[in-house]
Design a protein around this motif. Structure first.
Motif, PDB file in Angstrom:
ATOM      1  N   PHE A 150      89.693 105.893  22.935  1.00 57.17           N
ATOM      2  CA  PHE A 150      90.595 106.610  22.043  1.00 57.17           C
ATOM      3  C   PHE A 150      89.835 107.402  20.978  1.00 57.17           C
ATOM      4  CE2 PHE A 150      93.130 103.494  24.141  1.00 57.17           C
ATOM      5  CZ  PHE A 150      94.339 104.133  24.360  1.00 57.17           C
ATOM      6  N   ARG A 151      88.575 107.090  20.767  1.00 59.21           N
ATOM      7  CA  ARG A 151      87.731 107.854  19.846  1.00 59.21           C
ATOM      8  C   ARG A 151      86.961 108.952  20.580  1.00 59.21           C
ATOM      9  NH1 ARG A 151      86.496 102.630  18.645  1.00 59.21           N
ATOM     10  NH2 ARG A 151      84.404 102.827  19.524  1.00 59.21           N
ATOM     11  N   ARG A 152      86.758 108.776  21.873  1.00 61.83           N
ATOM     12  CA  ARG A 152      85.827 109.646  22.592  1.00 61.83           C
ATOM     13  C   ARG A 152      86.471 110.551  23.641  1.00 61.83           C
ATOM     14  NH1 ARG A 152      81.099 105.671  24.538  1.00 61.83           N
ATOM     15  NH2 ARG A 152      80.011 107.639  24.885  1.00 61.83           N
ATOM     16  N   VAL A 153      87.716 110.263  24.016  1.00 58.45           N
ATOM     17  CA  VAL A 153      88.327 110.951  25.152  1.00 58.45           C
ATOM     18  C   VAL A 153      89.612 111.656  24.725  1.00 58.45           C
ATOM     19  CG1 VAL A 153      89.386 110.571  27.421  1.00 58.45           C
ATOM     20  CG2 VAL A 153      87.327 109.303  26.792  1.00 58.45           C
ATOM     21  N   ASN A 154      89.806 112.838  25.236  1.00 60.19           N
ATOM     22  CA  ASN A 154      91.004 113.635  25.043  1.00 60.19           C
ATOM     23  C   ASN A 154      92.243 112.817  25.451  1.00 60.19           C
ATOM     24  OD1 ASN A 154      93.124 115.219  26.394  1.00 60.19           O
ATOM     25  ND2 ASN A 154      91.837 117.012  26.017  1.00 60.19           N
ATOM     26  N   LEU A 155      93.293 112.851  24.635  1.00 58.17           N
ATOM     27  CA  LEU A 155      94.496 112.065  24.918  1.00 58.17           C
ATOM     28  C   LEU A 155      95.151 112.455  26.243  1.00 58.17           C
ATOM     29  CD1 LEU A 155      96.277 111.635  21.457  1.00 58.17           C
ATOM     30  CD2 LEU A 155      94.998 109.942  22.781  1.00 58.17           C
ATOM     31  N   GLY A 156      94.996 113.700  26.646  1.00 63.95           N
ATOM     32  CA  GLY A 156      95.538 114.124  27.937  1.00 63.95           C
ATOM     33  C   GLY A 156      94.894 113.369  29.089  1.00 63.95           C
ATOM     34  N   HIS A 157      93.586 113.140  28.993  1.00 64.55           N
ATOM     35  CA  HIS A 157      92.884 112.381  30.042  1.00 64.55           C
ATOM     36  C   HIS A 157      93.295 110.915  30.022  1.00 64.55           C
ATOM     37  CE1 HIS A 157      90.708 116.001  30.638  1.00 64.55           C
ATOM     38  NE2 HIS A 157      89.769 115.803  29.735  1.00 64.55           N
ATOM     39  N   ILE A 158      93.485 110.371  28.822  1.00 67.75           N
ATOM     40  CA  ILE A 158      93.936 108.978  28.708  1.00 67.75           C
ATOM     41  C   ILE A 158      95.337 108.839  29.303  1.00 67.75           C
ATOM     42  CG2 ILE A 158      94.645 107.180  27.074  1.00 67.75           C
ATOM     43  CD1 ILE A 158      92.233 108.069  25.331  1.00 67.75           C
ATOM     44  N   ALA A 159      96.229 109.767  28.955  1.00 63.35           N
ATOM     45  CA  ALA A 159      97.591 109.732  29.495  1.00 63.35           C
ATOM     46  C   ALA A 159      97.557 109.802  31.019  1.00 63.35           C
ATOM     47  CB  ALA A 159      98.413 110.889  28.915  1.00 63.35           C
ATOM     48  N   SER A 160      96.733 110.693  31.545  1.00 61.38           N
ATOM     49  CA  SER A 160      96.603 110.837  32.988  1.00 61.38           C
ATOM     50  C   SER A 160      96.150 109.533  33.643  1.00 61.38           C
ATOM     51  CB  SER A 160      95.605 111.960  33.300  1.00 61.38           C
ATOM     52  OG  SER A 160      95.298 112.005  34.667  1.00 61.38           O
ATOM     53  N   SER A 161      95.220 108.839  33.010  1.00 58.98           N
ATOM     54  CA  SER A 161      94.722 107.582  33.577  1.00 58.98           C
ATOM     55  C   SER A 161      95.776 106.481  33.522  1.00 58.98           C
ATOM     56  CB  SER A 161      93.442 107.125  32.870  1.00 58.98           C
ATOM     57  OG  SER A 161      93.723 106.602  31.592  1.00 58.98           O
ATOM     58  N   LEU A 162      96.691 106.592  32.566  1.00 57.67           N
ATOM     59  CA  LEU A 162      97.768 105.606  32.438  1.00 57.67           C
ATOM     60  C   LEU A 162      98.984 105.956  33.310  1.00 57.67           C
ATOM     61  CD1 LEU A 162      97.668 105.060  28.570  1.00 57.67           C
ATOM     62  CD2 LEU A 162      96.970 103.422  30.343  1.00 57.67           C
ATOM     63  N   GLY A 163      98.961 107.154  33.897  1.00 57.47           N
ATOM     64  CA  GLY A 163     100.079 107.572  34.739  1.00 57.47           C
ATOM     65  C   GLY A 163     101.288 108.025  33.946  1.00 57.47           C
ATOM     66  N   ILE A 164     101.030 108.567  32.749  1.00 62.04           N
ATOM     67  CA  ILE A 164     102.129 109.044  31.899  1.00 62.04           C
ATOM     68  C   ILE A 164     101.778 110.444  31.384  1.00 62.04           C
ATOM     69  CG2 ILE A 164     102.842 106.731  31.201  1.00 62.04           C
ATOM     70  CD1 ILE A 164     101.351 107.087  28.571  1.00 62.04           C
ATOM     71  N   SER A 165     102.769 111.117  30.818  1.00 63.97           N
ATOM     72  CA  SER A 165     102.492 112.438  30.253  1.00 63.97           C
ATOM     73  C   SER A 165     101.881 112.280  28.872  1.00 63.97           C
ATOM     74  CB  SER A 165     103.791 113.247  30.153  1.00 63.97           C
ATOM     75  OG  SER A 165     104.612 112.730  29.122  1.00 63.97           O
ATOM     76  N   GLN A 166     101.225 113.347  28.414  1.00 61.13           N
ATOM     77  CA  GLN A 166     100.644 113.305  27.071  1.00 61.13           C
ATOM     78  C   GLN A 166     101.746 113.224  26.022  1.00 61.13           C
ATOM     79  OE1 GLN A 166      97.611 116.217  26.337  1.00 61.13           O
ATOM     80  NE2 GLN A 166      97.425 115.674  24.194  1.00 61.13           N
ATOM     81  N   VAL A 167     102.884 113.832  26.272  1.00 61.24           N
ATOM     82  CA  VAL A 167     104.023 113.779  25.351  1.00 61.24           C
ATOM     83  C   VAL A 167     104.476 112.332  25.182  1.00 61.24           C
ATOM     84  CG1 VAL A 167     106.429 114.460  25.004  1.00 61.24           C
ATOM     85  CG2 VAL A 167     104.767 116.125  25.869  1.00 61.24           C
ATOM     86  N   THR A 168     104.581 111.602  26.303  1.00 62.58           N
ATOM     87  CA  THR A 168     104.973 110.183  26.242  1.00 62.58           C
ATOM     88  C   THR A 168     103.953 109.381  25.454  1.00 62.58           C
ATOM     89  OG1 THR A 168     106.112 110.361  28.363  1.00 62.58           O
ATOM     90  CG2 THR A 168     105.522 108.142  27.643  1.00 62.58           C
ATOM     91  N   LEU A 169     102.681 109.653  25.670  1.00 62.90           N
ATOM     92  CA  LEU A 169     101.615 108.919  24.982  1.00 62.90           C
ATOM     93  C   LEU A 169     101.692 109.152  23.475  1.00 62.90           C
ATOM     94  CD1 LEU A 169      99.041 107.163  25.143  1.00 62.90           C
ATOM     95  CD2 LEU A 169      97.739 109.287  25.410  1.00 62.90           C
TER      96      LEU A 169
END
Length: 171
Positions: A150-169
């Motif tokens: 969460f400090r090093r990675v773009n939230l869009g990539h994190i959302a993608s890895s969780l299987g959710i949209s960035q808006v949801t995240l």
């Protein structure tokens, strides 16, 4: 591993620096290397129907490679890409050298086996999490197990890895 085995492994590697956002490897071209990350972070992702689906993050002390290039053509990984998310320092070890080391050095073979077992277990955990946990539960679990992302990675990539949209995240 013993210092002797570590030295033997890295004697076959060459130091490589790649820039943030640079593609390290992909299934689109033949890459005969296995990478060990000294510093930095990468993400592995596939492009499905024009959308990126992040499957894995690798950071310091981790290995990274193209599944198709390391294991042979694997269905479902036809569009796999590994990208640096920070300026990254890693060692490129030719896959053929690594395979020879597996046959001649049991410590290196066991080290690799353990790394691959851990990766398999993590993949299973993520699959089960996606099947049985809510998006919020998956988010909390990732926050607890990999807070550095969460400090090093773009939230869009994190959302993608969780299987959710960035808006949801971001809600």
């Amino acid at each position: 591993m013993s210092d002797r085995s570590i030295n033997e492994l890295f004697a076959h590697g060459r130091l490589l620096k790649i820039s943030k956002r640079q593609i390290l490897t992909s299934s689109f071209h033949q890459d005969g290397n296995f990478y060990f990350i000294e510093k930095g972070i990468t993400r592995s992702y596939c492009v499905i129907d024009g959308k990126e689906a992040t499957s894995w993050f690798s950071a310091e002390g981790d290995i990274v490679f193209s599944t198709n290039n390391f294991y042979g053509k694997t269905q479902g990984y036809e569009y796999e890409i590994v990208q640096a998310l920070e300026d990254t320092l890693l060692y490129a070890i030719p896959t053929e050298d690594l395979k020879r080391l597996y046959r001649s050095n049991i410590e290196i073979a066991n080290w690799s086996r353990i790394l691959h077992q851990r990766a398999f277990i993590e993949s299973e955990k993520r699959l089960i999490s996606r099947l049985y946990k809510s998006a919020e539960e998956r988010y909390v679990e990732l926050l607890q197990t990999r807070p550095e992302l969460f400090r090093r990675v773009n939230l869009g990539h994190i959302a993608s890895s969780l299987g959710i949209s960035q808006v949801t995240l971001c809600q």
